[in-house]
Design a protein around this motif. Structure first.
Motif, PDB file in Angstrom:
ATOM      1  N   ASP A 128     -20.953  12.300   3.721  1.00  0.00           N
ATOM      2  CA  ASP A 128     -19.736  13.041   3.391  1.00  0.00           C
ATOM      3  C   ASP A 128     -19.308  12.685   1.974  1.00  0.00           C
ATOM      4  O   ASP A 128     -19.965  11.870   1.304  1.00  0.00           O
ATOM      5  CB  ASP A 128     -18.627  12.789   4.423  1.00  0.00           C
ATOM      6  N   ALA A 129     -18.238  13.284   1.490  1.00  0.00           N
ATOM      7  CA  ALA A 129     -17.803  13.084   0.104  1.00  0.00           C
ATOM      8  C   ALA A 129     -17.423  11.635  -0.196  1.00  0.00           C
ATOM      9  O   ALA A 129     -17.442  11.220  -1.350  1.00  0.00           O
ATOM     10  CB  ALA A 129     -16.636  14.014  -0.211  1.00  0.00           C
ATOM     11  N   GLY A 130     -17.097  10.867   0.827  1.00  0.00           N
ATOM     12  CA  GLY A 130     -16.764   9.455   0.652  1.00  0.00           C
ATOM     13  C   GLY A 130     -17.959   8.526   0.728  1.00  0.00           C
ATOM     14  O   GLY A 130     -17.815   7.311   0.639  1.00  0.00           O
ATOM     15  N   TRP A 171     -26.203   8.857  -2.173  1.00  0.00           N
ATOM     16  CA  TRP A 171     -25.067   8.036  -2.594  1.00  0.00           C
ATOM     17  C   TRP A 171     -24.926   8.037  -4.118  1.00  0.00           C
ATOM     18  O   TRP A 171     -23.829   8.163  -4.657  1.00  0.00           O
ATOM     19  CB  TRP A 171     -25.224   6.608  -2.070  1.00  0.00           C
ATOM     20  N   GLY A 172     -26.042   7.933  -4.818  1.00  0.00           N
ATOM     21  CA  GLY A 172     -26.011   7.971  -6.278  1.00  0.00           C
ATOM     22  C   GLY A 172     -25.506   9.304  -6.811  1.00  0.00           C
ATOM     23  O   GLY A 172     -24.766   9.352  -7.797  1.00  0.00           O
ATOM     24  N   SER A 173     -25.887  10.383  -6.133  1.00  0.00           N
ATOM     25  CA  SER A 173     -25.398  11.708  -6.531  1.00  0.00           C
ATOM     26  C   SER A 173     -23.889  11.784  -6.382  1.00  0.00           C
ATOM     27  O   SER A 173     -23.187  12.272  -7.273  1.00  0.00           O
ATOM     28  CB  SER A 173     -26.056  12.800  -5.676  1.00  0.00           C
ATOM     29  N   LEU A 174     -23.385  11.292  -5.265  1.00  0.00           N
ATOM     30  CA  LEU A 174     -21.933  11.276  -5.069  1.00  0.00           C
ATOM     31  C   LEU A 174     -21.246  10.374  -6.085  1.00  0.00           C
ATOM     32  O   LEU A 174     -20.212  10.740  -6.648  1.00  0.00           O
ATOM     33  CB  LEU A 174     -21.599  10.792  -3.654  1.00  0.00           C
ATOM     34  N   GLY A 175     -21.814   9.216  -6.306  1.00  0.00           N
ATOM     35  CA  GLY A 175     -21.202   8.245  -7.209  1.00  0.00           C
ATOM     36  C   GLY A 175     -21.101   8.716  -8.643  1.00  0.00           C
ATOM     37  O   GLY A 175     -20.135   8.405  -9.344  1.00  0.00           O
ATOM     38  N   VAL A 232     -28.989  15.666  -3.780  1.00  0.00           N
ATOM     39  CA  VAL A 232     -28.329  16.895  -4.221  1.00  0.00           C
ATOM     40  C   VAL A 232     -26.917  16.937  -3.643  1.00  0.00           C
ATOM     41  O   VAL A 232     -26.723  16.681  -2.451  1.00  0.00           O
ATOM     42  CB  VAL A 232     -29.121  18.144  -3.758  1.00  0.00           C
ATOM     43  N   LEU A 233     -25.955  17.279  -4.492  1.00  0.00           N
ATOM     44  CA  LEU A 233     -24.584  17.443  -4.017  1.00  0.00           C
ATOM     45  C   LEU A 233     -24.468  18.687  -3.142  1.00  0.00           C
ATOM     46  O   LEU A 233     -25.133  19.696  -3.388  1.00  0.00           O
ATOM     47  CB  LEU A 233     -23.619  17.573  -5.196  1.00  0.00           C
ATOM     48  N   ILE A 234     -23.613  18.620  -2.147  1.00  0.00           N
ATOM     49  CA  ILE A 234     -23.290  19.761  -1.297  1.00  0.00           C
ATOM     50  C   ILE A 234     -21.876  20.182  -1.677  1.00  0.00           C
ATOM     51  O   ILE A 234     -20.933  19.400  -1.544  1.00  0.00           O
ATOM     52  CB  ILE A 234     -23.373  19.388   0.197  1.00  0.00           C
ATOM     53  N   VAL A 288     -16.871  18.956  -4.059  1.00  0.00           N
ATOM     54  CA  VAL A 288     -17.917  18.184  -3.396  1.00  0.00           C
ATOM     55  C   VAL A 288     -17.549  17.931  -1.931  1.00  0.00           C
ATOM     56  O   VAL A 288     -16.506  17.348  -1.631  1.00  0.00           O
ATOM     57  CB  VAL A 288     -18.155  16.840  -4.123  1.00  0.00           C
ATOM     58  N   LEU A 289     -18.431  18.385  -1.043  1.00  0.00           N
ATOM     59  CA  LEU A 289     -18.274  18.139   0.389  1.00  0.00           C
ATOM     60  C   LEU A 289     -19.072  16.919   0.824  1.00  0.00           C
ATOM     61  O   LEU A 289     -18.747  16.270   1.817  1.00  0.00           O
ATOM     62  CB  LEU A 289     -18.749  19.349   1.192  1.00  0.00           C
ATOM     63  N   GLY A 290     -20.157  16.639   0.105  1.00  0.00           N
ATOM     64  CA  GLY A 290     -21.041  15.527   0.448  1.00  0.00           C
ATOM     65  C   GLY A 290     -22.308  15.630  -0.368  1.00  0.00           C
ATOM     66  O   GLY A 290     -22.341  16.265  -1.424  1.00  0.00           O
TER      67      GLY A 290
END
Length: 140
Positions: A32-34, A59-63, A100-102, A109-111
């Motif tokens: 998820d986004a978190g 995780w790296g993509s989100l970060g 890949v970001l969702i 960003v959803l996740g």
């Protein structure tokens, strides 16, 4: 919001695409986004470290706010910065394509999805296919 059913559908579509293309066995994680794990699957024959790699790509993509392909390209240009990021993140960032970001319709960003098991380019192909084939925004 990225629900368990949507995360599972993204994974199933990514794995179906990988089988259509005869990729190596994959491990797929959706966060998820978190950065919390929503769903994960590992195909028979995928190595035991593949979870950590798939998780690290997502995780790296989100970060960083962009896909792990971009992270990989930046690593090639500035390895010292990526080494620092890897240290700061406790080793959770994996600079290789497949994360890949969702995003929602408004680009929020959803996740993220992370895939490991084949070469990074193929991991990314499966990730993009998984996202593209799932209707994230059904009509009301």
């Amino acid at each position: 919001m990225l629900s368990l059913s949507i995360a599972s559908a993204i994974i199933d579509e990514a794995l179906a695409e990988a089988r259509r293309r005869s990729f190596q066995p994959l491990a797929v994680a959706v966060l998820d986004a978190g950065g919390h794990l929503i769903a994960y699957k590992r195909e028979d024959g995928a190595g035991i470290v593949r979870f950590d790699i798939a998780y690290g790509k997502a995780w790296g993509s989100l970060g960083m706010g962009f896909g792990s392909r971009e992270l990989s390209q930046r690593a090639a240009k500035n390895p010292t910065f990526i080494t620092t990021l890897t240290s700061v993140s406790g080793g959770r960032m994996i600079p290789s394509p497949g994360g890949v970001l969702i995003l929602d319709a408004d680009k929020k960003v959803l996740g993220a999805i992370g895939i490991s098991g084949d070469v990074g380019d193929n991991d990314e192909i499966a990730a993009l296919a998984g996202i593209a084939k799932v209707n994230l925004f059904p009509a009301p």
